[in-house]
Design an enzyme around this catalytic site. Structure first.
Site, short mmCIF file in Angstrom:
data_model
loop_
_atom_site.label_atom_id
_atom_site.label_comp_id
_atom_site.label_asym_id
_atom_site.label_seq_id
_atom_site.Cartn_x
_atom_site.Cartn_y
_atom_site.Cartn_z
N LYS A 12 -0.15 8.50 5.42
CA LYS A 12 -1.60 8.31 5.56
C LYS A 12 -2.13 9.25 6.63
CE LYS A 12 -4.88 4.57 6.44
NZ LYS A 12 -5.10 3.13 6.47
N TRP B 135 0.81 -1.21 0.00
CA TRP B 135 0.00 0.00 0.00
C TRP B 135 0.85 1.27 0.00
CZ3 TRP B 135 -3.13 -2.67 4.38
CH2 TRP B 135 -4.11 -3.50 3.81
N GLU C 17 2.33 -10.66 13.13
CA GLU C 17 1.37 -10.72 14.23
C GLU C 17 0.36 -11.82 14.05
OE1 GLU C 17 -0.55 -6.96 14.72
OE2 GLU C 17 1.21 -6.04 15.65
N TRP D 154 6.08 2.34 14.26
CA TRP D 154 5.09 2.32 13.18
C TRP D 154 4.54 3.72 13.00
CZ3 TRP D 154 3.83 -1.41 9.81
CH2 TRP D 154 2.64 -1.28 9.08
N GLU E 111 7.74 -3.48 16.34
CA GLU E 111 6.72 -2.49 15.98
C GLU E 111 6.05 -1.97 17.25
OE1 GLU E 111 3.75 -3.72 12.93
OE2 GLU E 111 2.30 -2.75 14.26
C1 IDC Z 1 -2.47 -0.68 10.30
C2 IDC Z 1 -2.36 0.66 9.61
C3 IDC Z 1 -3.72 1.04 9.06
C4 IDC Z 1 -4.24 -0.08 8.18
C5 IDC Z 1 -4.24 -1.39 8.95
C6 IDC Z 1 -4.69 -2.58 8.10
O1 IDC Z 1 -1.87 1.62 10.51
O2 IDC Z 1 -3.66 2.25 8.33
O3 IDC Z 1 -5.56 0.22 7.76
O4 IDC Z 1 -2.92 -1.65 9.43
O5 IDC Z 1 -4.75 -3.74 8.86
C7 IDC Z 1 -0.50 -3.56 13.97
C8 IDC Z 1 -0.11 -4.07 12.63
C9 IDC Z 1 -0.07 -2.95 11.62
C10 IDC Z 1 -1.23 -1.99 11.82
C11 IDC Z 1 -1.00 -1.31 13.17
C12 IDC Z 1 -2.05 -0.26 13.51
O6 IDC Z 1 1.12 -4.78 12.64
O7 IDC Z 1 -0.13 -3.53 10.35
O8 IDC Z 1 -1.21 -1.05 10.79
N1 IDC Z 1 -0.98 -2.33 14.20
O9 IDC Z 1 -3.32 -0.82 13.62
N2 IDC Z 1 -0.50 -4.24 15.10
C13 IDC Z 1 -1.02 -3.47 16.07
C14 IDC Z 1 -1.34 -2.24 15.52
#
Ligand code: IDC
Length: 358
Positions: free
Chosen positions: A317, A89, A191, A312, A278
């Site tokens: 975005k 993305w 995860e 992260w 992360e």
């Molecule tokens: C999130 C992105 C978000 C997207 C989503 C899709 O921030 O914009 O729509 O993924 O699933 C994680 C994940 C990571 C997530 C992030 C926040 O590893 O991919 O990104 N998050 O939700 N684990 C806990 C939080």
């Protein structure tokens, strides 16, 4: 003893070129004995002097000893850096220039390439377009090697057990191509959701690990744990049989607080090495409020236990965890006054604590 450092007098592009060739010489000719900054008389260094030896030239081959990640001299170390966003993305940030910028301007010592696998309905990601996603990740790995920082190759999935064969093939290829470089850190499952450590996750990790170890016997492999890589306590008593394994702990500090630190502490006390590949200073959604006090509590905890981290994320975005404003360039050069609140906090933290590597 072969000591090299470059003063800031030779700044700009030339110094980068000199530094690259220095790194190369050091890599080629003196692989094990590149540093001993204790020999340097700091009184003789002027304020303007800057040691620019890269983190990888300094720390060299990482390994796991007890609950710590250590450098080539067995000293515990802590890396701090950034995670890129899902590659499918936001591939525009998977560039050499962005990686070099994060190293030079943010003083990141590690970068994480979060390769999207199967997420979303748009049929993007490695499962659908392996060559395209792989190329992005290889770009980042090549840039990290050039910059002399560590790089985490992350299989960014919540269902990796459904794609075991693909993961084996991918990680075998990475290990074959890059496994002789100390820069590489494998994160083989971002995860997992609510699946069993004993019956699903451990067998998955062992299968992928054995492919990696055919070609790379040394570099650290990081293993995900149940419920979004939070249950690091569940590996106690059933760890993976390999010398260089760390376990992933993920947190978002406005959501996960002392309770998760307690879980982490249980694992640390059981001699398990953790790596926060992360975290966010936001809520777990990646958006919402930023609880600065809690973010600082977490950083103190990580510093106390020398746990490395990646934030992260490098993304533009419109969400609170994105470090960059909408429309940010894919090639770095980001104005420090235009970073988001999260980006500013994390960059400041990194610049304050990673000062040895400029
Ligand atoms: C999130 C992105 C978000 C997207 C989503 C899709 O921030 O914009 O729509 O993924 O699933 C994680 C994940 C990571 C997530 C992030 C926040 O590893 O991919 O990104 N998050 O939700 N684990 C806990 C939080």
């Amino acid at each position: 003893m072969f000591i090299l450092f470059i003063v800031s007098v030779s700044c700009g592009k030339d110094s980068e070129i000199i530094k690259e060739s220095v790194d190369k010489v050091m890599e080629d000719e003196v692989p094990e004995e590149t540093d001993d900054t204790d020999d340097m008389d700091s009184d003789e260094m002027e304020d303007s002097d800057v040691v620019t030896e890269s983190v990888v030239a300094t720390y060299g081959q990482l390994s796991v000893q007890g609950n710590k990640i250590v450098d080539k001299n067995s000293n515990p170390i802590q890396l701090r850096g950034m995670s890129l966003f899902w590659s499918q993305w936001m591939g525009q940030f998977y560039t050499r220039e962005a990686v070099i910028w994060l190293k030079d301007d943010w003083q990141a010592t590690v970068i994480r390439a979060a390769m999207g696998i199967d997420e979303g309905e748009d049929k993007q990601g490695y499962i659908y377009k392996p060559e395209i996603e792989k190329e992005k990740v290889f770009n980042v790995i090549d840039a990290a090697i050039e910059a002399g920082i560590y790089v985490i190759v992350d299989w960014h999935s919540h269902h990796a057990e459904d794609y075991l064969e693909e993961a084996k093939i991918f990680f075998a290829e990475v290990a074959q191509k890059y496994g002789d470089k100390p820069n590489i850190i494998y994160e083989i499952y971002n995860e997992p959701l609510d699946v069993s450590w004993d019956n699903v996750l451990k067998p998955y990790h062992e299968a992928v690990l054995s492919e990696i170890r055919k070609y790379d016997t040394k570099n650290i492999v990081i293993c995900g744990t149940r419920t979004w890589s939070q249950r690091v306590d569940e590996v106690i008593g059933n760890t993976i049989n390999d010398d260089n394994i760390a376990y992933t702990l993920h947190y978002y500090s406005s959501t996960h607080k002392q309770e998760l630190r307690n879980i982490a502490k249980q694992a640390i006390d059981a001699n398990i090495a953790l790596f926060v590949t992360e975290f966010g200073v936001t809520e777990a959604s990646g958006n919402g409020i930023i609880d600065t006090a809690e973010a600082i509590l977490w950083w103190n905890f990580l510093d106390e236990h020398k746990i490395s981290w990646c934030n992260w994320s490098i993304a533009d975005k419109e969400e609170a965890s994105a470090a960059l404003p909408p429309g940010a360039s894919g090639t770095g050069g980001w104005n420090e006054n235009q970073l988001t609140t999260s980006g500013t906090m994390v960059r400041d933290e990194m610049k304050e604590k990673n000062q040895d590597f400029k």
